[in-house]
Design an enzyme around this catalytic site. Structure first.
Site, PDB file in Angstrom:
ATOM      1  N   CYS A   1       0.473  -0.961   0.029  1.00 23.71           N
ATOM      2  CA  CYS A   1      -0.104  -0.427  -0.305  1.00 23.71           C
ATOM      3  C   CYS A   1       1.109   1.242   0.139  1.00 23.71           C
ATOM      4  CB  CYS A   1      -0.737   0.213   1.037  1.00 23.71           C
ATOM      5  SG  CYS A   1      -2.397   1.060   0.659  1.00 23.71           S
TER       6      CYS A   1
ATOM      7  N   HIS B   1      -3.754  -4.991   0.303  1.00 26.96           N
ATOM      8  CA  HIS B   1      -2.991  -5.206   1.314  1.00 26.96           C
ATOM      9  C   HIS B   1      -3.401  -7.132   1.088  1.00 26.96           C
ATOM     10  CE1 HIS B   1      -2.560  -1.558   4.093  1.00 26.96           C
ATOM     11  NE2 HIS B   1      -3.512  -1.620   3.469  1.00 26.96           N
TER      12      HIS B   1
ATOM     13  N   GLU C   1      -1.737  -9.337   3.364  1.00 24.51           N
ATOM     14  CA  GLU C   1      -2.127 -10.046   4.290  1.00 24.51           C
ATOM     15  C   GLU C   1      -3.418 -10.940   5.002  1.00 24.51           C
ATOM     16  OE1 GLU C   1      -0.051  -6.610   3.891  1.00 24.51           O
ATOM     17  OE2 GLU C   1      -1.446  -5.310   5.537  1.00 24.51           O
TER      18      GLU C   1
HETATM   19  N1  GLN Z   1      -1.492   6.649   3.258  1.00 23.94           N
HETATM   20  C1  GLN Z   1      -2.398   6.003   1.658  1.00 23.94           C
HETATM   21  C2  GLN Z   1      -3.783   6.096   1.001  1.00 23.94           C
HETATM   22  O1  GLN Z   1      -4.154   6.768   1.760  1.00 23.94           O
HETATM   23  C3  GLN Z   1      -1.740   4.371   1.734  1.00 23.94           C
HETATM   24  C4  GLN Z   1      -2.893   3.659   2.787  1.00 23.94           C
HETATM   25  C5  GLN Z   1      -2.026   2.966   3.377  1.00 23.94           C
HETATM   26  O2  GLN Z   1      -1.054   1.972   3.251  1.00 23.94           O
HETATM   27  N2  GLN Z   1      -3.322   1.249   3.633  1.00 23.94           N
HETATM   28  O3  GLN Z   1      -3.850   6.005   0.305  1.00 23.94           O
END
Ligand code: GLN
Length: 541
Positions: free
Chosen positions: A382, A517, A519
């Site tokens: 992410c 993600h 995970e």
């Molecule tokens: N802050 C980033 C976004 O909002 C990444 C979010 C995250 O890593 N879950 O896109």
């Protein structure tokens, strides 16, 4: 066995953080392995409508379900143990209950009645529990918090009332308590358990089984004493002492034949469970043959629970590779160009986790650059993917102002930008639907992603063309820079409706960034392919 849903209500006593979620997930796992259709519900007494707006440092990780609900991290444990996708029906809070009752009141649904905790709030809780139990053989209901908390009372009243309403054999109560060890006298003490069961009784709930958390095994006399004082059968005092791995708990419960009293109380008949595969994996978690050192670069290190799914996913991958994943925790705010070599010189792989806000991003980019240049296996999740694009844009494409709109709204080079609309596969305009209470829209839950043939990502997912993984972010990689990235060796290996979902470096043994993600879909019995591939690459160095 009748078709009606059976309920197992789990309450906690003495202290919080005793591992009610793990106990619930362990019992659910055994029941599922016995061939029953099992689900779990976590009812949280706090006032937030969901944990989505809570700081990870406050509450630990926000777990995201496939249907896009932001839930309590215990749901993650349930999925990892049970190997089932849960949904927004599997977690609710006091805030959620009150907001729907108030909504109904405003609509006039209560026909002018005075709205009260009893019956209206309690009935709403009961309805939600029943909805989660629909079409299941068994629903395990974990009540968050500790018996004695003021805010937990309506939840306890709801399970008390359900128990009275349901026929005998359709519900049981399990109480999880602490049996502390007093060093000074060298004894395990049962008094807190007795008090906590007494407190439960005072509000009309009698436990059928007591699970005792302790630092060490309990002897028979002590267990008999607990049975006597708490009024449960002797085979209903189950011990749950500290183990090396949480995945040992279902095995520990099975050794104590926990399913026998559960089956006789709920009329489930003879239950046969084969845990041999699970046992093999647990052995590898406890005593693996190999060791791999992974730098975990993050900024919520004061509370490692903020990264719960990811640390568990690393354990799953390790178990499948018979390797211990030794995590070197690195605070991203403490990495600079001057010390990055020293900090990362002895690791086999570098992981940059997700996160929100500007704090710590410079250090994360130093770590990413180190992985890229020194060809160390890298996985960026992410924010970890977004930063790998910014680092590449800055240092390879020479776009010195490359940035994310999250950190500078007016950046001249928005490599990561904010969108509410995008063009779908069929050329139509798609609009994001999940409105975030903090403004903007969050992309939440499972989305399909097309995988590029011939990429490492494709190999990891066994050549599957379309995968589905979960998201939780506001910002996206800007396609404006895509051609430049690809010309210079950073290819897009996963995309969804024109959105960039995964990238990888061509001349590198393993450098992958994913917008999703991975995970959240990893389970002990089924590790996530990207995380497995990352640990495998680190292990093969
Ligand atoms: N802050 C980033 C976004 O909002 C990444 C979010 C995250 O890593 N879950 O896109």
């Amino acid at each position: 066995m009748s078709k009606q849903t059976r309920y197992i209500f789990i309450t906690g006593g003495v202290l919080s953080s005793l591992g009610k979620g793990i106990a619930a997930a362990s019992i659910a796992t055994l029941l599922k392995k016995a061939g029953l259709k099992v689900s779990i519900l976590k009812a949280d007494p706090y006032i937030n409508v969901d944990p989505g707006t809570m700081s990870p440092l406050e509450h630990g990780e926000v777990f995201v379900t496939d249907d896009g609900a932001e839930t309590d991290l215990d749901l993650g444990h349930y999925e990892r143990f049970l190997d089932e996708n849960l949904s927004q029906d599997n977690n609710f809070t006091t805030g959620r209950v009150y907001s729907s009752v108030i909504e109904k009141e405003r609509r006039g649904d209560y026909l002018g009645k005075t709205i009260q905790v009893i019956p209206h709030i309690v009935n709403e809780i009961v309805d939600r529990i029943k909805a989660a139990g629909k079409d299941k053989d068994i629903l395990i209901v974990e009540i968050g918090g500790t018996v004695g908390d003021i805010e937990g009372l309506p939840f306890l009243e709801a399970i008390r009332a359900m128990r009275v309403e349901l026929d005998k054999g359709l519900a049981m109560n399990i109480h999880l308590t602490l049996v502390p060890y007093l060093k000074a006298s060298g004894e395990l003490k049962t008094k807190p358990t007795q008090h906590s069961v007494g407190e439960l009784r005072r509000i009309g709930i009698t436990p059928d089984m007591v699970i005792c958390r302790s630092e060490m095994p309990l002897d028979k006399d002590l267990k008999d004493k607990i049975a006597r004082s708490c009024g449960v059968d002797k085979n209903c005092v189950i011990e749950s002492f500290d183990c090396q791995s949480i995945y040992q708990i279902p095995l520990l419960f099975m050794q104590q034949n926990i399913l026998d009293p559960i089956s006789s109380m709920l009329n489930l008949g003879q239950l046969k469970v084969d845990m041999s595969d699970w046992n093999t994996l647990v052995k590898r978690v406890i005593a693996p043959s190999d060791l791999v050192k992974i730098a975990f670069v993050g900024k919520y290190l004061e509370l490692k629970e903020s990264y719960k799914s990811l640390t568990e996913a690393l354990i799953h991958a390790g178990a499948h590779l018979d390797t211990k994943v030794d995590i070197k925790w690195i605070d991203s705010e403490k990495i600079y160009s001057e010390n990055v070599d020293e900090i990362l010189k002895d690791v086999d792989g570098i992981l940059v986790a997700g996160g929100f806000g500007k704090r710590g991003v410079e250090g994360k980019m130093e770590a990413i650059k180190f992985a890229r240049v020194n060809k160390i296996p890298y996985l960026g999740i992410c924010l970890g993917m977004q930063l790998s694009l910014i680092e590449f844009a800055k240092n390879v494409l020479n776009l010195k102002d490359a940035n994310s709109a999250e950190f500078d709204e007016n950046t001249p080079e928005p490599v990561i930008y904010l969108i509410d609309e995008f063009i779908g596969k069929d050329g139509s305009k798609q609009i994001r639907t999940h409105k975030s209470p903090l403004g903007g829209t969050m992309r939440l839950g499972g989305y399909e992603c097309d995988v590029k043939k011939g990429s490492i990502l494709s190999k990891l997912y066994n050549g599957v063309k379309t995968i589905k993984e979960r998201h939780r972010h506001r910002y996206e990689a800007n396609p404006k820079y895509r051609a430049e990235f690809e010309k210079n060796g950073l290819m897009v290996s996963g995309e969804s409706s024109g959105l960039i979902e995964a990238v990888e470096l061509k001349d590198h043994p393993f450098f992958i960034g994913v917008q999703f993600h991975p995970e959240f879909t990893s389970r002990l019995t089924k590790p996530n392919p990207v995380i497995l591939g990352f640990i495998d690459a680190a292990n093969s160095r």
